[in-house]
Design an enzyme around this catalytic site. Structure first.
Site, PDB file in Angstrom:
ATOM      1  N   GLU A 195       9.616  17.065  14.247  1.00  0.00           N
ATOM      2  CA  GLU A 195      10.238  16.779  12.950  1.00  0.00           C
ATOM      3  C   GLU A 195       9.574  17.730  11.957  1.00  0.00           C
ATOM      4  O   GLU A 195       8.368  17.614  11.696  1.00  0.00           O
ATOM      5  CB  GLU A 195       9.962  15.323  12.541  1.00  0.00           C
ATOM      6  CG  GLU A 195      10.554  14.979  11.192  1.00  0.00           C
ATOM      7  CD  GLU A 195      10.182  13.579  10.697  1.00  0.00           C
ATOM      8  OE1 GLU A 195       9.038  13.144  10.896  1.00  0.00           O
ATOM      9  OE2 GLU A 195      11.050  12.927  10.093  1.00  0.00           O
ATOM     10  N   GLU A 207      -0.668   7.555  -0.669  1.00  0.00           N
ATOM     11  CA  GLU A 207      -1.697   8.027  -1.600  1.00  0.00           C
ATOM     12  C   GLU A 207      -1.265   9.315  -2.302  1.00  0.00           C
ATOM     13  O   GLU A 207      -1.915   9.759  -3.239  1.00  0.00           O
ATOM     14  CB  GLU A 207      -3.063   8.181  -0.922  1.00  0.00           C
ATOM     15  CG  GLU A 207      -3.129   9.032   0.320  1.00  0.00           C
ATOM     16  CD  GLU A 207      -2.823   8.253   1.603  1.00  0.00           C
ATOM     17  OE1 GLU A 207      -1.762   7.599   1.653  1.00  0.00           O
ATOM     18  OE2 GLU A 207      -3.617   8.342   2.557  1.00  0.00           O
ATOM     19  N   ARG A 208      -0.148   9.922  -1.840  1.00  0.00           N
ATOM     20  CA  ARG A 208       0.306  11.148  -2.504  1.00  0.00           C
ATOM     21  C   ARG A 208       1.187  10.844  -3.706  1.00  0.00           C
ATOM     22  O   ARG A 208       1.262  11.638  -4.627  1.00  0.00           O
ATOM     23  CB  ARG A 208       1.073  12.013  -1.510  1.00  0.00           C
ATOM     24  CG  ARG A 208       0.171  12.492  -0.400  1.00  0.00           C
ATOM     25  CD  ARG A 208       0.976  13.170   0.660  1.00  0.00           C
ATOM     26  NE  ARG A 208       0.275  13.125   1.924  1.00  0.00           N
ATOM     27  CZ  ARG A 208       0.863  13.090   3.098  1.00  0.00           C
ATOM     28  NH1 ARG A 208       2.167  13.074   3.184  1.00  0.00           N
ATOM     29  NH2 ARG A 208       0.153  13.062   4.195  1.00  0.00           N
ATOM     30  N   SER A 216       5.493   8.244   9.513  1.00  0.00           N
ATOM     31  CA  SER A 216       5.707   9.103  10.675  1.00  0.00           C
ATOM     32  C   SER A 216       5.586   8.296  11.976  1.00  0.00           C
ATOM     33  O   SER A 216       4.948   7.239  12.006  1.00  0.00           O
ATOM     34  CB  SER A 216       4.700  10.245  10.645  1.00  0.00           C
ATOM     35  OG  SER A 216       3.401   9.702  10.617  1.00  0.00           O
ATOM     36  N   LYS A 222       0.858  -1.183   0.000  1.00  0.00           N
ATOM     37  CA  LYS A 222       0.000   0.000   0.000  1.00  0.00           C
ATOM     38  C   LYS A 222       0.898   1.239   0.000  1.00  0.00           C
ATOM     39  O   LYS A 222       1.412   1.665   1.027  1.00  0.00           O
ATOM     40  CB  LYS A 222      -0.920   0.016   1.239  1.00  0.00           C
ATOM     41  CG  LYS A 222      -2.108   0.913   0.979  1.00  0.00           C
ATOM     42  CD  LYS A 222      -2.490   1.915   2.026  1.00  0.00           C
ATOM     43  CE  LYS A 222      -1.616   2.996   2.448  1.00  0.00           C
ATOM     44  NZ  LYS A 222      -1.610   4.227   1.616  1.00  0.00           N
ATOM     45  N   CYS A 231      13.954  11.128   5.832  1.00  0.00           N
ATOM     46  CA  CYS A 231      14.006  10.712   7.238  1.00  0.00           C
ATOM     47  C   CYS A 231      15.428  10.737   7.756  1.00  0.00           C
ATOM     48  O   CYS A 231      15.664  10.692   8.948  1.00  0.00           O
ATOM     49  CB  CYS A 231      13.424   9.319   7.412  1.00  0.00           C
ATOM     50  SG  CYS A 231      14.463   8.064   6.684  1.00  0.00           S
TER      51      CYS A 231
HETATM   52  P1  NAD Z   1       2.624   9.026   7.090  1.00  0.00           P
HETATM   53  O1  NAD Z   1       2.841   8.395   8.411  1.00  0.00           O
HETATM   54  O2  NAD Z   1       1.670  10.148   6.984  1.00  0.00           O
HETATM   55  O3  NAD Z   1       2.133   7.936   6.016  1.00  0.00           O
HETATM   56  C1  NAD Z   1       2.806   6.717   5.821  1.00  0.00           C
HETATM   57  C2  NAD Z   1       1.800   5.665   5.370  1.00  0.00           C
HETATM   58  O4  NAD Z   1       0.826   5.480   6.405  1.00  0.00           O
HETATM   59  C3  NAD Z   1       1.036   6.039   4.105  1.00  0.00           C
HETATM   60  O5  NAD Z   1       0.922   4.903   3.282  1.00  0.00           O
HETATM   61  C4  NAD Z   1      -0.322   6.486   4.634  1.00  0.00           C
HETATM   62  O6  NAD Z   1      -1.366   6.214   3.729  1.00  0.00           O
HETATM   63  C5  NAD Z   1      -0.492   5.669   5.903  1.00  0.00           C
HETATM   64  N1  NAD Z   1      -1.262   6.385   6.936  1.00  0.00           N
HETATM   65  C6  NAD Z   1      -1.293   7.718   7.157  1.00  0.00           C
HETATM   66  N2  NAD Z   1      -2.104   8.008   8.177  1.00  0.00           N
HETATM   67  C7  NAD Z   1      -2.608   6.841   8.629  1.00  0.00           C
HETATM   68  C8  NAD Z   1      -3.503   6.484   9.686  1.00  0.00           C
HETATM   69  N3  NAD Z   1      -4.042   7.397  10.484  1.00  0.00           N
HETATM   70  N4  NAD Z   1      -3.791   5.186   9.869  1.00  0.00           N
HETATM   71  C9  NAD Z   1      -3.244   4.244   9.072  1.00  0.00           C
HETATM   72  N5  NAD Z   1      -2.403   4.524   8.056  1.00  0.00           N
HETATM   73  C10 NAD Z   1      -2.072   5.802   7.835  1.00  0.00           C
HETATM   74  O7  NAD Z   1       4.079   9.467   6.553  1.00  0.00           O
HETATM   75  P2  NAD Z   1       4.433  10.339   5.279  1.00  0.00           P
HETATM   76  O8  NAD Z   1       4.041  11.754   5.521  1.00  0.00           O
HETATM   77  O9  NAD Z   1       3.949   9.673   4.046  1.00  0.00           O
HETATM   78  O10 NAD Z   1       6.021  10.196   5.286  1.00  0.00           O
HETATM   79  C11 NAD Z   1       6.863  11.034   6.019  1.00  0.00           C
HETATM   80  C12 NAD Z   1       7.288  10.409   7.321  1.00  0.00           C
HETATM   81  O11 NAD Z   1       7.928   9.157   7.080  1.00  0.00           O
HETATM   82  C13 NAD Z   1       8.317  11.235   8.074  1.00  0.00           C
HETATM   83  O12 NAD Z   1       7.987  11.217   9.439  1.00  0.00           O
HETATM   84  C14 NAD Z   1       9.626  10.508   7.825  1.00  0.00           C
HETATM   85  O13 NAD Z   1      10.618  10.714   8.799  1.00  0.00           O
HETATM   86  C15 NAD Z   1       9.161   9.097   7.810  1.00  0.00           C
HETATM   87  N6  NAD Z   1      10.106   8.215   7.131  1.00  0.00           N
HETATM   88  C16 NAD Z   1      10.786   7.314   7.893  1.00  0.00           C
HETATM   89  C17 NAD Z   1      11.709   6.476   7.297  1.00  0.00           C
HETATM   90  C18 NAD Z   1      12.466   5.465   8.110  1.00  0.00           C
HETATM   91  O14 NAD Z   1      12.971   4.499   7.526  1.00  0.00           O
HETATM   92  N7  NAD Z   1      12.551   5.612   9.410  1.00  0.00           N
HETATM   93  C19 NAD Z   1      11.936   6.557   5.906  1.00  0.00           C
HETATM   94  C20 NAD Z   1      11.200   7.487   5.172  1.00  0.00           C
HETATM   95  C21 NAD Z   1      10.284   8.306   5.789  1.00  0.00           C
END
Ligand code: NAD
Length: 499
Positions: free
Chosen positions: A384, A176-177, A226, A173, A281
Site C-alpha cells: 500500500e 499523534e500526527r 495500517s 486516542k 484507505c
Molecule cells: P498507523 O497504523 O500508523 O496508526 C494508526 C494508529 O495506531 C495511530 O493512532 C497510532 O498512534 C497507532 N499506532 C501506530 N503504531 C503503533 C504500534 N506499533 N503499536 C500500537 N499503536 C500504534 O496508521 P496511519 O499511518 O495513521 O494511517 C494510515 C493507514 O490507515 C493506512 O494503512 C490506511 O489504509 C489505513 N486506514 C484504514 C481505514 C479503514 O477503515 N480500513 C481508514 C483509514 C485509514
C-alpha cells in the site's frame, strides 16, 4: 511553541510525562506544535473517571442522549470551517477535502440522532405458557477508539458518535500526527451537553495504545490504521478478552471494461487515485483495464489530466488539487517505492519525484506518478503506497481482472467501470471485497449503511458506523419471563420445548 495536551473530564489538560511528539505542518515541513504523550497513570486516571461517568450516562434515556447528538451535529455544522482548517493545518489536505472529512463524520452523528430506534430490543409475546421472551441491548461500559492520521475528523466521529449514543464512555486516542481536530470535537460535544468524562481524549503513542489494550476496564477496542498494527491490536485486545474490530490498509483496484465510458473512468481515477495525495484507505491505486486497446486509450486520457493537477498548500485555496503527504518519512518511502517500480521494470509514464514548490521547499510534497505495465510481483503492486501513485496492471480478459482483485491480500474497496449490467452484477456478486463501486470510484457507504473491508483490510467482526456500530457497541441480554396465572404445570426435570 504550542503544546497540545489531553481532554479529560471536560477540560483541556496539559500532559505531565515530559514526553512529546512533534506535530508538523506538512506544507512547510516545520514543527508547529508539541503533543504530550500520556503516561500510564494519566491513562488510568482517564479510564477510571470515564467508568464513573459512564454509569450515569447509561442511565440517561436514549431519547435524551439523542438530543445531545442533535446539538452536537448542529455545533459541528456551525464550526465546519474551524474544524476543516484544523484538519488541513495538520494533515495538509485541501480545505474542500477537509470539509468533506468533517461532513462525512457529521453524517454519522446524524444517524446517531436516531439511536433510540437502533437500540430498541426484541420481544416475543407468549413464547410459551405464560412466557414472554425479550432481548435488550445494553452498553458495554468504557470502550476505546484508536484512529489514524488520514481522516482527523471523520474517523474519530465514526468511533465516538455510535459508542456514546449507545450509552458507553469512550477513550479516544487520535493519531499523534493530527491530534487537534479530535480535541475540538470533544469541546463541541461538551457544549452540546455531553457530561464530563463520557469522552476522554488521551494523546499518546504505542505506550498508550498498549495501556488501553491491557486495561481491565476497557471493554471494546475500535481501531483504524495500517494492517500490521490492526492485526497486532486485534490479537492483543482479543487475548485480553475484549471485543475488537480493527480496520487496516488497502490496495483498491478499479476494473475498466472495454465498453466503459473512458472519459468518466479517467476522471474517476484522477479523483480516487490522487485526491488527498492518495492518502485514503479507499483510494484507487490500481487501474485494471481489460484489453490492450482499453489500456492504451486509458493512458492517453490519464496523462493530460495528471499533468494538469495542481499541488500546493491548503492555504492556496481553490488553486490546489492535492497537498503534501503527511511526513518526510512517508515522502521518502513513496519515492523509494517509485524507484523500485522503475528498477523492477514497470513503465513510469508520469514521474512525480523531485517535485518542488517555490517557497515550500521543505514541505512534504511529491507530484503525481503513473505507472504502466505493472505486474503483481512488483513492490509497487504489493505494498500500500499511500501516496499519489497510480499503477496500471493490464488484463487480457474480465476473468483475469477479477482474479487479480480476488488474489490481492487486501479487500477494502474496489470498482468496475462498464456499460454492461450483467458484467457489473457478476463482479459485485463474486468479488471478495467489502465495498464495491459500479461506475463509482470510492464506494464509501453512506452513514446509514456500515463500512468495512474483507481479507487483510479488517480483523474482527461487524463493520463501522450504521447498524453494525450499534451492534458492536452494545451487548444483548435475553430475558425469559414467566407469570403463573392459569398455569398448572408442576416441576419438570426435562430440558424441553416451550409447548
Ligand atoms: P498507523 O497504523 O500508523 O496508526 C494508526 C494508529 O495506531 C495511530 O493512532 C497510532 O498512534 C497507532 N499506532 C501506530 N503504531 C503503533 C504500534 N506499533 N503499536 C500500537 N499503536 C500504534 O496508521 P496511519 O499511518 O495513521 O494511517 C494510515 C493507514 O490507515 C493506512 O494503512 C490506511 O489504509 C489505513 N486506514 C484504514 C481505514 C479503514 O477503515 N480500513 C481508514 C483509514 C485509514
Amino acid at each position: 511553541m504550542q503544546e497540545i495536551g489531553h481532554w479529560i473530564n471536560g477540560k483541556l489538560v496539559a500532559g505531565t510525562s515530559g514526553r512529546f511528539a512533534d506535530v508538523y505542518n506538512p506544507a512547510t515541513g516545520e514543527v508547529q506544535a508539541r503533543l504530550a504523550l500520556a503516561t500510564a497513570t494519566e491513562l488510568d486516571d482517564a479510564i477510571q473517571k470515564a467508568a464513573v461517568a459512564q454509569k450515569a450516562w447509561a442511565n440517561v434515556n436514549p431519547q435524551r442522549r439523542a438530543r445531545v447528538m442533535m446539538a452536537f451535529g448542529a455545533l459541528i455544522n456551525k464550526n465546519m470551517d474551524r474544524l476543516a482548517e484544523l484538519v488541513s493545518r495538520e494533515h495538509g489536505k485541501t480545505l474542500p477535502d477537509a470539509r468533506g472529512d468533517v461532513q462525512r463524520g457529521l453524517e454519522v452523528v446524524e444517524v446517531c440522532m436516531g439511536a433510540p430506534a437502533m437500540l430498541k430490543g426484541e420481544f416475543t409475546d407468549s413464547a410459551g405458557p405464560g412466557i414472554d421472551l425479550y432481548a435488550m441491548r445494553q452498553p458495554l461500559g468504557v470502550v476505546a477508539g484508536i484512529t489514524p492520521f488520514n481522516f482527523p475528523a471523520m474517523i474519530p466521529l465514526w468511533k465516538m458518535a455510535p459508542a456514546i449514543a449507545s450509552g458507553n464512555a469512550m477513550i479516544l486516542k487520535p493519531s499523534e500526527r493530527c491530534p487537534s481536530t479530535a480535541l475540538l470535537l470533544a469541546e463541541l460535544f461538551q457544549e452540546a451537553g455531553l457530561p464530563d468524562g463520557v469522552l476522554q481524549v488521551v494523546n499518546g503513542d504505542k505506550d498508550v495504545v498498549d495501556g488501553i489494550l491491557d486495561h481491565p476496564v476497557i471493554q471494546a477496542v475500535g481501531f483504524v490504521g495500517s494492517t500490521p498494527i490492526a492485526q497486532y491490536i486485534y490479537g492483543r485486545a482479543a487475548t485480553n478478552g475484549k471485543r475488537a474490530q480493527c480496520f487496516g490498509g488497502a490496495k483498491n483496484h478499479m476494473v475498466i471494461m472495454p465498453d466503459a465510458d473512458l472519459d468518466k473512468a479517467a476522471d474517476a481515477l484522477i479523483g480516487a487515485g490522487f485526491g488527498a495525495a492518495g492518502e485514503r484507505c479507499m483510494a484507487i491505486s490500481v487501474a485494471v483495464p481489460v484489453g490492450e486497446k482499453t489500456a492504451d486509450a486509458l493512458i492517453e486520457k490519464l496523462v493530460p489530466r495528471i499533468e494538469k493537477l495542481k499541488i500546493g498548500p491548503y492555504t492556496a485555496g481553490d488553486d490546489v488539487d492535492f497537498g503534501p503527504v503527511i511526513t518526510s518519512a512517508s515522502l521518502a518511502r513513496i519515492g523509494g517505492l517509485i524507484d523500485s517500480g522503475v528498477e523492477q521494470g514497470a513503465k513510469l509514464v508520469v514521474d512525480g519525484r523531485g517535485f518542488k514548490l517555490q517557497g515550500y521547499e521543505k514541505g512534504f510534497f511529491i507530484g503525481p506518478s503513473l505507472f504502466d505495465n505493472v505486474t503483481p510481483d512488483m513492490e509497487i503492486y504489493k505494498q500500500e503506497i499511500f501516496g499519489p501513485v497510480l499503477s496500471q496492471v493490464r488484463a487480457k480478459t474480465y476473468d483475469e481482472a477479477l482474479a487479480l482483485v480476488m488474489d490481492n491480500e487486501y479487500g477494502n474497496g474496489t470498482a468496475i467501470f462498464t456499460a454492461d449490467g450483467d458484467t457489473a452484477r457478476d463482479f459485485a456478486s463474486r468479488v471478495n471485497v467489502g465495498m464495491v463501486g459500479i461506475n463509482f470510484p470510492i464506494p464509501v457507504p453512506l452513514s446509514y449503511f456500515s463500512f468495512g473491508g474483507w481479507k487483510r483490510s479488517a480483523f474482527g467482526d461487524l463493520n463501522q458506523y450504521g447498524p453494525d456500530a450499534f451492534r458492536f457497541y452494545t451487548k444483548t441480554k435475553t430475558v425469559t419471563a414467566r407469570w403463573f396465572s392459569g398455569i398448572k404445570e408442576g416441576a419438570s426435570l426435562n430440558f424441553k420445548a416451550m409447548d
